[in-house]
Design a protein around this motif. Sequence first.
Motif, mmCIF file in Angstrom:
data_model
loop_
_atom_site.group_PDB
_atom_site.id
_atom_site.type_symbol
_atom_site.label_atom_id
_atom_site.label_comp_id
_atom_site.label_asym_id
_atom_site.label_seq_id
_atom_site.Cartn_x
_atom_site.Cartn_y
_atom_site.Cartn_z
ATOM 1 N N GLY A 78 0.815 -1.211 0.000
ATOM 2 C CA GLY A 78 0.000 0.000 0.000
ATOM 3 C C GLY A 78 0.845 1.256 0.000
ATOM 4 N N THR A 79 0.198 2.363 -0.291
ATOM 5 C CA THR A 79 0.857 3.669 -0.292
ATOM 6 C C THR A 79 0.076 4.614 0.598
ATOM 7 O OG1 THR A 79 1.595 3.344 -2.564
ATOM 8 C CG2 THR A 79 1.577 5.602 -1.738
ATOM 9 N N TYR A 80 0.763 5.314 1.464
ATOM 10 C CA TYR A 80 0.144 6.329 2.305
ATOM 11 C C TYR A 80 0.290 7.677 1.621
ATOM 12 C CZ TYR A 80 -1.400 4.563 6.813
ATOM 13 O OH TYR A 80 -2.122 3.990 7.814
ATOM 14 N N ILE A 81 -0.777 8.465 1.622
ATOM 15 C CA ILE A 81 -0.723 9.835 1.128
ATOM 16 C C ILE A 81 -1.095 10.723 2.302
ATOM 17 C CG2 ILE A 81 -1.683 11.513 -0.491
ATOM 18 C CD1 ILE A 81 -2.374 9.145 -2.341
ATOM 19 N N LEU A 82 -0.126 11.487 2.777
ATOM 20 C CA LEU A 82 -0.342 12.336 3.943
ATOM 21 C C LEU A 82 -0.191 13.804 3.584
ATOM 22 C CD1 LEU A 82 1.815 10.304 6.492
ATOM 23 C CD2 LEU A 82 -0.654 10.228 6.224
ATOM 24 N N GLY A 83 -0.978 14.635 4.211
ATOM 25 C CA GLY A 83 -0.819 16.078 4.081
ATOM 26 C C GLY A 83 -1.135 16.637 2.712
ATOM 27 N N GLU A 84 -1.989 15.968 1.954
ATOM 28 C CA GLU A 84 -2.362 16.458 0.630
ATOM 29 C C GLU A 84 -3.868 16.399 0.466
ATOM 30 O OE1 GLU A 84 -0.366 15.411 -2.947
ATOM 31 O OE2 GLU A 84 1.277 14.491 -1.849
ATOM 32 N N ASN A 85 -4.394 17.323 -0.321
ATOM 33 C CA ASN A 85 -5.787 17.238 -0.712
ATOM 34 C C ASN A 85 -5.892 16.205 -1.817
ATOM 35 O OD1 ASN A 85 -6.654 19.304 1.014
ATOM 36 N ND2 ASN A 85 -5.955 20.847 -0.443
ATOM 37 N N VAL A 86 -6.975 15.439 -1.809
ATOM 38 C CA VAL A 86 -7.170 14.417 -2.830
ATOM 39 C C VAL A 86 -8.562 14.533 -3.426
ATOM 40 C CG1 VAL A 86 -5.537 12.778 -1.822
ATOM 41 C CG2 VAL A 86 -7.926 12.671 -1.158
ATOM 42 N N GLU A 87 -8.659 14.138 -4.696
ATOM 43 C CA GLU A 87 -9.948 13.970 -5.367
ATOM 44 C C GLU A 87 -10.041 12.508 -5.748
ATOM 45 O OE1 GLU A 87 -10.476 16.612 -8.672
ATOM 46 O OE2 GLU A 87 -9.625 18.296 -7.567
ATOM 47 N N ILE A 88 -11.169 11.881 -5.433
ATOM 48 C CA ILE A 88 -11.336 10.454 -5.671
ATOM 49 C C ILE A 88 -12.463 10.240 -6.666
ATOM 50 C CG2 ILE A 88 -11.885 8.240 -4.615
ATOM 51 C CD1 ILE A 88 -10.871 9.488 -1.965
ATOM 52 N N ALA A 89 -12.204 9.425 -7.669
ATOM 53 C CA ALA A 89 -13.238 9.065 -8.637
ATOM 54 C C ALA A 89 -13.247 7.555 -8.793
ATOM 55 C CB ALA A 89 -12.964 9.733 -9.974
ATOM 56 N N GLN A 90 -14.440 6.962 -8.753
ATOM 57 C CA GLN A 90 -14.543 5.518 -8.957
ATOM 58 C C GLN A 90 -14.511 5.238 -10.458
ATOM 59 O OE1 GLN A 90 -17.676 3.623 -6.798
ATOM 60 N NE2 GLN A 90 -16.743 1.623 -7.054
ATOM 61 N N VAL A 116 -7.136 8.366 -7.845
ATOM 62 C CA VAL A 116 -6.909 9.339 -6.782
ATOM 63 C C VAL A 116 -5.973 10.409 -7.328
ATOM 64 C CG1 VAL A 116 -6.034 9.686 -4.447
ATOM 65 C CG2 VAL A 116 -7.127 7.509 -5.048
ATOM 66 N N LYS A 117 -6.483 11.634 -7.384
ATOM 67 C CA LYS A 117 -5.680 12.758 -7.853
ATOM 68 C C LYS A 117 -5.212 13.529 -6.625
ATOM 69 C CE LYS A 117 -5.790 16.837 -10.750
ATOM 70 N NZ LYS A 117 -6.636 17.741 -11.536
ATOM 71 N N THR A 118 -3.884 13.642 -6.472
ATOM 72 C CA THR A 118 -3.326 14.349 -5.319
ATOM 73 C C THR A 118 -3.008 15.781 -5.707
ATOM 74 O OG1 THR A 118 -1.012 13.826 -5.765
ATOM 75 C CG2 THR A 118 -2.282 12.188 -4.533
ATOM 76 N N SER A 119 -2.929 16.642 -4.703
ATOM 77 C CA SER A 119 -2.646 18.051 -4.973
ATOM 78 C C SER A 119 -1.187 18.292 -5.351
ATOM 79 C CB SER A 119 -3.016 18.903 -3.760
ATOM 80 O OG SER A 119 -2.298 18.471 -2.616
ATOM 81 N N GLU A 120 -0.289 17.394 -4.981
ATOM 82 C CA GLU A 120 1.143 17.626 -5.201
ATOM 83 C C GLU A 120 1.832 16.585 -6.086
ATOM 84 O OE1 GLU A 120 3.159 20.040 -3.324
ATOM 85 O OE2 GLU A 120 1.296 20.967 -2.660
ATOM 86 N N HIS A 121 1.334 15.354 -6.109
ATOM 87 C CA HIS A 121 2.096 14.271 -6.727
ATOM 88 C C HIS A 121 1.362 13.530 -7.837
ATOM 89 C CE1 HIS A 121 4.199 14.922 -2.883
ATOM 90 N NE2 HIS A 121 5.264 14.673 -3.618
ATOM 91 N N GLY A 122 0.438 14.174 -8.515
ATOM 92 C CA GLY A 122 -0.192 13.567 -9.674
ATOM 93 C C GLY A 122 -1.328 12.624 -9.332
#
Length: 197
Positions: free
Chosen positions: A21-33, A42-48
């Motif tokens: 698994g991968t943890y994403i911390l301290g970022e805003n995310v947008e999730i689409a099924q 999962v679109k992150t605010s900083e890492h694509g």
Amino acid sequence: MYGGGSELAQAFCRLCAVSGGTYILGENVEIAQEDDSSGFTVKTSEHGTVKTKNIVMDPIYDPEAVFDKEAAVSRAFRILEKPVLGDDTTAVVSHVDSQVVTSLLYLTQATLAVPSGQSIIYAWSPGPLTSQKRMQLQRALDDVSSDANSLFTAYFEVSDAKCANGRYFGTGAPDSLVDFDNTVQRAQNIVMCIQQD
């Protein structure tokens, strides 16, 4: 809290990493099924953007999560200038006021939860944080800490979320008990569901 609830989060993080698994911390995310229900984007605010089969997260970060106010827990904590129940003491106390119970957890520097010479009291009670519930928490904190000046007090509400769409697992909120066994069991259930794939 050193040696307490924070250790559970650390253990779950390590288990996640060991299992791929991968943890994403301290970022805003947008999730689409995905349209074919095969997973999520999962679109992150900083890492694509990341594609994944499963998501485990606190539903508070999901704008579409529906929160269950019936499962809400009103919480407060107060940092005190000095210990009030002993220097090296940890205590769980039930405060009863007019047949209303507030649970309290008292910690000192012995747990490394506060600086030397200070103490902290956590208070919680089932139900949403109404003005009446806030007064209940305040009375309980005042009764236990009347011998010390308060450095800081905060009140907040934690609500569980109703969400289980596909392979999305809401971690939920702490319940009204100091019950690490229940928290561990919920984490194990999530891991078992993910590993069944």
